[in-house]
Motif scaffolding. Structure first.
Motif, PDB file in Angstrom:
ATOM      1  N   SER A 150       0.813  -1.219   0.000  1.00 41.15           N
ATOM      2  CA  SER A 150       0.000   0.000   0.000  1.00 41.15           C
ATOM      3  C   SER A 150       0.846   1.268   0.000  1.00 41.15           C
ATOM      4  O   SER A 150       0.334   2.359  -0.287  1.00 41.15           O
ATOM      5  N   ALA A 151       2.148   1.162   0.313  1.00 41.52           N
ATOM      6  CA  ALA A 151       3.013   2.342   0.397  1.00 41.52           C
ATOM      7  C   ALA A 151       3.850   2.561  -0.855  1.00 41.52           C
ATOM      8  O   ALA A 151       4.564   3.560  -0.944  1.00 41.52           O
ATOM      9  N   ARG A 152       3.771   1.664  -1.807  1.00 39.53           N
ATOM     10  CA  ARG A 152       4.648   1.732  -2.977  1.00 39.53           C
ATOM     11  C   ARG A 152       4.436   3.022  -3.784  1.00 39.53           C
ATOM     12  O   ARG A 152       5.373   3.561  -4.370  1.00 39.53           O
ATOM     13  N   ARG A 153       3.211   3.534  -3.815  1.00 38.92           N
ATOM     14  CA  ARG A 153       2.959   4.749  -4.582  1.00 38.92           C
ATOM     15  C   ARG A 153       3.472   6.003  -3.883  1.00 38.92           C
ATOM     16  O   ARG A 153       3.606   7.047  -4.512  1.00 38.92           O
ATOM     17  N   ALA A 154       3.745   5.912  -2.589  1.00 33.58           N
ATOM     18  CA  ALA A 154       4.154   7.096  -1.833  1.00 33.58           C
ATOM     19  C   ALA A 154       5.673   7.290  -1.810  1.00 33.58           C
ATOM     20  O   ALA A 154       6.140   8.358  -1.402  1.00 33.58           O
ATOM     21  N   PHE A 155       6.451   6.286  -2.253  1.00 38.07           N
ATOM     22  CA  PHE A 155       7.899   6.361  -2.151  1.00 38.07           C
ATOM     23  C   PHE A 155       8.568   6.039  -3.486  1.00 38.07           C
ATOM     24  O   PHE A 155       8.010   5.342  -4.339  1.00 38.07           O
ATOM     25  N   ARG A 156       9.781   6.551  -3.630  1.00 46.09           N
ATOM     26  CA  ARG A 156      10.685   6.155  -4.706  1.00 46.09           C
ATOM     27  C   ARG A 156      11.766   5.264  -4.104  1.00 46.09           C
ATOM     28  O   ARG A 156      12.198   5.493  -2.976  1.00 46.09           O
ATOM     29  N   TYR A 157      12.234   4.313  -4.878  1.00 44.06           N
ATOM     30  CA  TYR A 157      13.223   3.348  -4.390  1.00 44.06           C
ATOM     31  C   TYR A 157      14.379   3.252  -5.380  1.00 44.06           C
ATOM     32  O   TYR A 157      14.208   3.442  -6.584  1.00 44.06           O
ATOM     33  N   ARG A 158      15.552   2.922  -4.846  1.00 41.78           N
ATOM     34  CA  ARG A 158      16.696   2.647  -5.696  1.00 41.78           C
ATOM     35  C   ARG A 158      17.674   1.748  -4.945  1.00 41.78           C
ATOM     36  O   ARG A 158      17.828   1.852  -3.720  1.00 41.78           O
ATOM     37  N   ILE A 159      18.328   0.894  -5.689  1.00 39.77           N
ATOM     38  CA  ILE A 159      19.331   0.004  -5.110  1.00 39.77           C
ATOM     39  C   ILE A 159      20.653   0.762  -5.043  1.00 39.77           C
ATOM     40  O   ILE A 159      21.141   1.273  -6.055  1.00 39.77           O
ATOM     41  N   VAL A 160      21.237   0.846  -3.858  1.00 39.21           N
ATOM     42  CA  VAL A 160      22.501   1.575  -3.698  1.00 39.21           C
ATOM     43  C   VAL A 160      23.684   0.641  -3.452  1.00 39.21           C
ATOM     44  O   VAL A 160      24.838   1.088  -3.455  1.00 39.21           O
ATOM     45  N   GLY A 161      23.430  -0.642  -3.249  1.00 39.14           N
ATOM     46  CA  GLY A 161      24.551  -1.556  -3.047  1.00 39.14           C
ATOM     47  C   GLY A 161      24.107  -2.985  -2.836  1.00 39.14           C
ATOM     48  O   GLY A 161      22.957  -3.251  -2.459  1.00 39.14           O
ATOM     49  N   ARG A 162      25.043  -3.891  -3.119  1.00 35.65           N
ATOM     50  CA  ARG A 162      24.850  -5.317  -2.862  1.00 35.65           C
ATOM     51  C   ARG A 162      26.095  -5.809  -2.154  1.00 35.65           C
ATOM     52  O   ARG A 162      27.206  -5.616  -2.637  1.00 35.65           O
ATOM     53  N   ASP A 163      25.930  -6.445  -1.008  1.00 35.08           N
ATOM     54  CA  ASP A 163      27.062  -6.903  -0.199  1.00 35.08           C
ATOM     55  C   ASP A 163      26.910  -8.392   0.072  1.00 35.08           C
ATOM     56  O   ASP A 163      25.816  -8.866   0.404  1.00 35.08           O
ATOM     57  N   LEU A 164      28.015  -9.116  -0.044  1.00 32.85           N
ATOM     58  CA  LEU A 164      28.028 -10.540   0.261  1.00 32.85           C
ATOM     59  C   LEU A 164      28.704 -10.736   1.609  1.00 32.85           C
ATOM     60  O   LEU A 164      29.900 -10.489   1.773  1.00 32.85           O
ATOM     61  N   LEU A 165      27.923 -11.166   2.605  1.00 30.96           N
ATOM     62  CA  LEU A 165      28.426 -11.398   3.955  1.00 30.96           C
ATOM     63  C   LEU A 165      28.262 -12.875   4.277  1.00 30.96           C
ATOM     64  O   LEU A 165      27.171 -13.334   4.613  1.00 30.96           O
ATOM     65  N   GLY A 166      29.358 -13.636   4.144  1.00 32.99           N
ATOM     66  CA  GLY A 166      29.267 -15.074   4.328  1.00 32.99           C
ATOM     67  C   GLY A 166      28.380 -15.676   3.255  1.00 32.99           C
ATOM     68  O   GLY A 166      28.624 -15.523   2.063  1.00 32.99           O
ATOM     69  N   SER A 167      27.322 -16.343   3.685  1.00 36.83           N
ATOM     70  CA  SER A 167      26.377 -16.941   2.746  1.00 36.83           C
ATOM     71  C   SER A 167      25.153 -16.058   2.533  1.00 36.83           C
ATOM     72  O   SER A 167      24.155 -16.515   1.977  1.00 36.83           O
ATOM     73  N   HIS A 168      25.228 -14.790   2.969  1.00 32.14           N
ATOM     74  CA  HIS A 168      24.079 -13.895   2.893  1.00 32.14           C
ATOM     75  C   HIS A 168      24.362 -12.787   1.883  1.00 32.14           C
ATOM     76  O   HIS A 168      25.366 -12.071   1.992  1.00 32.14           O
ATOM     77  N   LEU A 169      23.471 -12.628   0.917  1.00 32.89           N
ATOM     78  CA  LEU A 169      23.521 -11.501  -0.007  1.00 32.89           C
ATOM     79  C   LEU A 169      22.598 -10.417   0.534  1.00 32.89           C
ATOM     80  O   LEU A 169      21.404 -10.649   0.721  1.00 32.89           O
ATOM     81  N   ILE A 170      23.168  -9.251   0.797  1.00 30.36           N
ATOM     82  CA  ILE A 170      22.433  -8.149   1.410  1.00 30.36           C
ATOM     83  C   ILE A 170      22.240  -7.046   0.368  1.00 30.36           C
ATOM     84  O   ILE A 170      23.211  -6.565  -0.222  1.00 30.36           O
ATOM     85  N   TYR A 171      20.996  -6.679   0.137  1.00 27.63           N
ATOM     86  CA  TYR A 171      20.682  -5.531  -0.706  1.00 27.63           C
ATOM     87  C   TYR A 171      20.529  -4.303   0.182  1.00 27.63           C
ATOM     88  O   TYR A 171      19.875  -4.358   1.227  1.00 27.63           O
ATOM     89  N   ARG A 172      21.102  -3.184  -0.248  1.00 31.20           N
ATOM     90  CA  ARG A 172      20.863  -1.898   0.392  1.00 31.20           C
ATOM     91  C   ARG A 172      19.965  -1.069  -0.526  1.00 31.20           C
ATOM     92  O   ARG A 172      20.345  -0.771  -1.655  1.00 31.20           O
ATOM     93  N   ILE A 173      18.785  -0.744  -0.025  1.00 25.65           N
ATOM     94  CA  ILE A 173      17.780  -0.056  -0.828  1.00 25.65           C
ATOM     95  C   ILE A 173      17.419   1.259  -0.147  1.00 25.65           C
ATOM     96  O   ILE A 173      17.038   1.271   1.027  1.00 25.65           O
ATOM     97  N   ALA A 174      17.549   2.353  -0.885  1.00 27.85           N
ATOM     98  CA  ALA A 174      17.167   3.671  -0.375  1.00 27.85           C
ATOM     99  C   ALA A 174      15.741   3.981  -0.801  1.00 27.85           C
ATOM    100  O   ALA A 174      15.287   3.555  -1.866  1.00 27.85           O
ATOM    101  N   PHE A 175      15.045   4.722   0.046  1.00 29.03           N
ATOM    102  CA  PHE A 175      13.695   5.153  -0.298  1.00 29.03           C
ATOM    103  C   PHE A 175      13.507   6.608   0.115  1.00 29.03           C
ATOM    104  O   PHE A 175      14.141   7.098   1.064  1.00 29.03           O
ATOM    105  N   GLU A 176      12.638   7.309  -0.595  1.00 28.97           N
ATOM    106  CA  GLU A 176      12.330   8.701  -0.291  1.00 28.97           C
ATOM    107  C   GLU A 176      10.910   8.992  -0.731  1.00 28.97           C
ATOM    108  O   GLU A 176      10.394   8.361  -1.666  1.00 28.97           O
ATOM    109  N   PRO A 177      10.241   9.920  -0.071  1.00 26.84           N
ATOM    110  CA  PRO A 177       8.848  10.215  -0.441  1.00 26.84           C
ATOM    111  C   PRO A 177       8.779  10.875  -1.816  1.00 26.84           C
ATOM    112  O   PRO A 177       9.641  11.667  -2.192  1.00 26.84           O
ATOM    113  N   ARG A 178       7.738  10.534  -2.556  1.00 26.02           N
ATOM    114  CA  ARG A 178       7.537  11.148  -3.870  1.00 26.02           C
ATOM    115  C   ARG A 178       7.138  12.613  -3.744  1.00 26.02           C
ATOM    116  O   ARG A 178       7.439  13.430  -4.608  1.00 26.02           O
ATOM    117  N   SER A 179       6.459  12.957  -2.662  1.00 32.04           N
ATOM    118  CA  SER A 179       6.020  14.329  -2.450  1.00 32.04           C
ATOM    119  C   SER A 179       6.755  14.919  -1.246  1.00 32.04           C
ATOM    120  O   SER A 179       6.946  14.245  -0.240  1.00 32.04           O
TER     121      SER A 179
END
Length: 281
Positions: A150-179
């Motif tokens: 329900s919040a997808r229309r209120a924010f913008r998203y972008r991927i700022v990084g991908r990190d491999l920590l052991g067996s875990h792939l971590i996405y870093r995702i930034a978000f900001e309000p559209r208005s």
């Protein structure tokens, strides 16, 4: 007659050994790796957001009841360089939750540096018993508010990084309000563990104060989760607040820290625990 390179080698072999270490330099070897064309498409941002929404919903569905200890601390003078930080208040509670709508908070300890008149703390002194209440739901909206469908229309998203920590792939995702019209909607950055597609850390900031008459700024809010018995649950929440004007007992800035530990998850809490003493079922 030896060639020039061969003559140099012979001279080097005939020379007496030096007192220091001998270092060989090899400049004739070259290695190359052939290019490999990867035809598999990269996962799109929209698909990642869908997976996060499903991962958070799945995390919530696994929790039927939980109990944990909550510790809330208020510390002043955190931004001062001439004064050491001072603990103003500490509240420790045991929290019980059970689906679909049962919740209870039991105060274990409360302390104030300067208690207000007319109250008594848990040691019999003066003070106010501040009870911290929690909602009955377990979806932890404080973590995933910007990643609900329900919040997808209120924010913008972008991927700022991908990190491999052991067996875990971590996405870093930034978000900001559209208005930018609503100052109460923050921007932020989340860390998503793609093993479960669950948010494990979030940093939130407000470009403008949501309440400028009282709050000068909320520099940053940090929320972290931990894995307990295979379930992702809250670990701590840290908030730094700058006030528009100083308050005698608090000052101009303070930190609020919430810590969550001593979890018991899906242990089968009896309904009688949620009935207050002296009250019929």
């Amino acid at each position: 007659m030896p060639t020039l390179p061969a003559l140099a080698v012979l001279i080097a072999l005939a020379a007496p050994p030096s007192s220091g270490p001998t270092v060989a330099v090899e400049d004739t070897m070259r290695t190359t790796v052939s290019e490999v064309l990867v035809r598999a498409p990269r996962v799109t941002l929209d698909e990642i957001l869908d997976r996060v929404a499903r991962g958070e919903a799945h995390r919530d569905s696994l929790l039927h009841d939980q109990a944990f200890t909550s510790t809330v601390r208020v510390v002043r003078d955190v931004a001062e360089t001439k004064k050491p930080p001072q603990l103003l208040e500490e509240t420790v509670s045991r929290v019980y939750k059970k689906k679909p709508d049962k919740a209870r908070t039991v105060l274990l300890h409360h302390w104030q540096k300067k208690p207000e008149k007319g109250g008594k703390d848990d040691k019999g002194g003066k003070g106010d018993n501040v009870e911290v209440n929690f909602r009955a739901d377990m979806d932890e909206e404080i973590v995933n508010f910007a990643f609900r469908p329900s919040a997808r229309r209120a924010f913008r998203y972008r991927i700022v990084g991908r990190d491999l920590l052991g067996s875990h792939l971590i996405y870093r995702i930034a978000f900001e309000p559209r208005s930018a019209l609503d100052p109460s909607i923050p921007s932020g950055l989340v860390w998503v563990d793609t093993n479960d597609f669950v948010i494990v850390r979030q940093e939130v900031s407000f470009p403008r104060s949501p309440v400028p008459l009282i709050l000068k700024s909320m520099d940053r809010m940090v929320i972290e989760r931990q894995r307990v018995d295979g379930y992702w649950v809250l670990r701590r929440v840290l908030v730094r607040v700058q006030l528009s004007m100083p308050i005698p007992t608090i000052g101009r800035s303070f930190d609020v820290a919430l810590q969550f530990d001593q979890y018991a998850i899906n242990a089968g809490i009896d309904d009688s625990l949620f009935v207050k003493p002296g009250r019929a079922r």
